[in-house]
Design a protein around this motif. Structure first.
Motif, PDB file in Angstrom:
ATOM      1  N   ILE A  53       0.856  -1.180   0.000  1.00 40.05           N
ATOM      2  CA  ILE A  53       0.000   0.000   0.000  1.00 40.05           C
ATOM      3  C   ILE A  53       0.889   1.226   0.000  1.00 40.05           C
ATOM      4  O   ILE A  53       2.027   1.179   0.455  1.00 40.05           O
ATOM      5  N   GLU A  54       0.350   2.292  -0.545  1.00 40.81           N
ATOM      6  CA  GLU A  54       1.100   3.547  -0.532  1.00 40.81           C
ATOM      7  C   GLU A  54       1.211   4.006   0.917  1.00 40.81           C
ATOM      8  O   GLU A  54       0.238   3.992   1.663  1.00 40.81           O
ATOM      9  N   VAL A 103      -5.979   1.678   2.196  1.00 37.66           N
ATOM     10  CA  VAL A 103      -6.528   0.352   1.923  1.00 37.66           C
ATOM     11  C   VAL A 103      -8.012   0.422   1.579  1.00 37.66           C
ATOM     12  O   VAL A 103      -8.473  -0.228   0.640  1.00 37.66           O
ATOM     13  N   LEU A 104      -8.767   1.219   2.303  1.00 35.82           N
ATOM     14  CA  LEU A 104     -10.231   1.203   2.187  1.00 35.82           C
ATOM     15  C   LEU A 104     -10.851   2.466   1.601  1.00 35.82           C
ATOM     16  O   LEU A 104     -12.058   2.524   1.409  1.00 35.82           O
ATOM     17  N   GLY A 105     -10.037   3.471   1.321  1.00 36.37           N
ATOM     18  CA  GLY A 105     -10.578   4.778   0.975  1.00 36.37           C
ATOM     19  C   GLY A 105     -10.952   4.999  -0.473  1.00 36.37           C
ATOM     20  O   GLY A 105     -11.421   6.074  -0.828  1.00 36.37           O
ATOM     21  N   ASP A 106     -10.779   3.990  -1.333  1.00 34.86           N
ATOM     22  CA  ASP A 106     -11.197   4.190  -2.713  1.00 34.86           C
ATOM     23  C   ASP A 106     -12.720   4.086  -2.791  1.00 34.86           C
ATOM     24  O   ASP A 106     -13.387   3.748  -1.829  1.00 34.86           O
ATOM     25  N   ARG A 107     -13.268   4.363  -3.946  1.00 35.50           N
ATOM     26  CA  ARG A 107     -14.720   4.444  -4.102  1.00 35.50           C
ATOM     27  C   ARG A 107     -15.428   3.102  -3.902  1.00 35.50           C
ATOM     28  O   ARG A 107     -16.596   3.079  -3.544  1.00 35.50           O
ATOM     29  N   TRP A 108     -14.756   1.966  -4.130  1.00 39.09           N
ATOM     30  CA  TRP A 108     -15.474   0.695  -4.201  1.00 39.09           C
ATOM     31  C   TRP A 108     -15.149  -0.333  -3.127  1.00 39.09           C
ATOM     32  O   TRP A 108     -15.967  -1.233  -2.888  1.00 39.09           O
ATOM     33  N   SER A 109     -14.010  -0.276  -2.496  1.00 37.50           N
ATOM     34  CA  SER A 109     -13.608  -1.371  -1.599  1.00 37.50           C
ATOM     35  C   SER A 109     -14.605  -1.625  -0.475  1.00 37.50           C
ATOM     36  O   SER A 109     -15.003  -2.772  -0.237  1.00 37.50           O
ATOM     37  N   LEU A 110     -15.026  -0.588   0.223  1.00 42.01           N
ATOM     38  CA  LEU A 110     -15.996  -0.796   1.311  1.00 42.01           C
ATOM     39  C   LEU A 110     -17.362  -1.220   0.787  1.00 42.01           C
ATOM     40  O   LEU A 110     -18.080  -1.969   1.456  1.00 42.01           O
ATOM     41  N   VAL A 111     -17.732  -0.780  -0.409  1.00 39.07           N
ATOM     42  CA  VAL A 111     -19.010  -1.200  -0.996  1.00 39.07           C
ATOM     43  C   VAL A 111     -18.973  -2.703  -1.294  1.00 39.07           C
ATOM     44  O   VAL A 111     -19.943  -3.422  -1.019  1.00 39.07           O
ATOM     45  N   ILE A 112     -17.858  -3.188  -1.812  1.00 40.53           N
ATOM     46  CA  ILE A 112     -17.721  -4.625  -2.073  1.00 40.53           C
ATOM     47  C   ILE A 112     -17.772  -5.406  -0.760  1.00 40.53           C
ATOM     48  O   ILE A 112     -18.495  -6.405  -0.645  1.00 40.53           O
TER      49      ILE A 112
END
Length: 180
Positions: free
Chosen positions: A3-4, A17-26
């Protein structure tokens, strides 16, 4: 997968890890909808994720150890995705995010019922749900994916969602709300 690391701040690292638009939605769809196959995650999400984005996020979540992937014994071309312990431990975070969203954002009644129930149920409900998720996703991933093993907590949340959705539809159709 690395991870960055802009800093060693735990909030920053979690957001990487979780802050992109889709990871938590998935993760949400796997957690609350028991969506365990690519096709289910693609077609049954209200947000309409593109197939290439879903494939990339699933690959990333597997690489980060937040979900696991195994062959589906019922179909040679399917895989079953399961939550891992780190994702299951997101239940309190997701419950808190849902509670915050209910208080501060224009949510729909039906889509916010689970958040309300998780907030009202508090830590005892979250722990029970995490125990159920461990059985469904870690201990018995195949049986959890095919519905042989279920979750009493998830069943209650799903029933409340369906009842609220039906009552909302009845009101929108001009009918009398039906009792669940």
């Amino acid at each position: 997968m690395d991870i960055e690391r802009r800093s060693g701040c735990p909030i920053n690292l979690a957001m990487e890890v979780l802050g992109d638009r889709w990871s938590l939605v998935i993760i949400r769809d796997m957690m609350f909808g028991n969506r365990r196959h690519f096709r289910e995650l693609l077609t049954r999400s209200d947000e309409g994720i593109a197939s290439n984005i879903l494939a990339a996020r699933l690959k990333r979540l597997v690489a980060l150890g937040l979900i696991s992937k195994q062959d589906d014994p019922s179909h040679s071309q399917k895989s079953i995705y399961s939550l891992t312990e780190p994702s299951i431990q997101l239940v309190p975070v997701i419950a808190s995010l849902g509670a915050w969203g209910r208080r501060h954002l224009p949510v729909s009644e039906a889509l916010s019922i689970r958040a309300r129930l998780l907030e009202e149920g508090g830590p005892a409900m979250w722990e029970a749900f995490m125990t159920d998720l461990r059985a469904i996703h870690i201990t018995h991933p195949i049986d959890g994916a095919n519905g042989t093993i279920g979750s009493p907590v998830l069943d209650g949340l799903t029933a409340a969602y369906r009842a609220t959705l039906a009552a909302t539809r009845d009101r929108d159709d001009g009918g009398t709300p039906q009792m669940p």
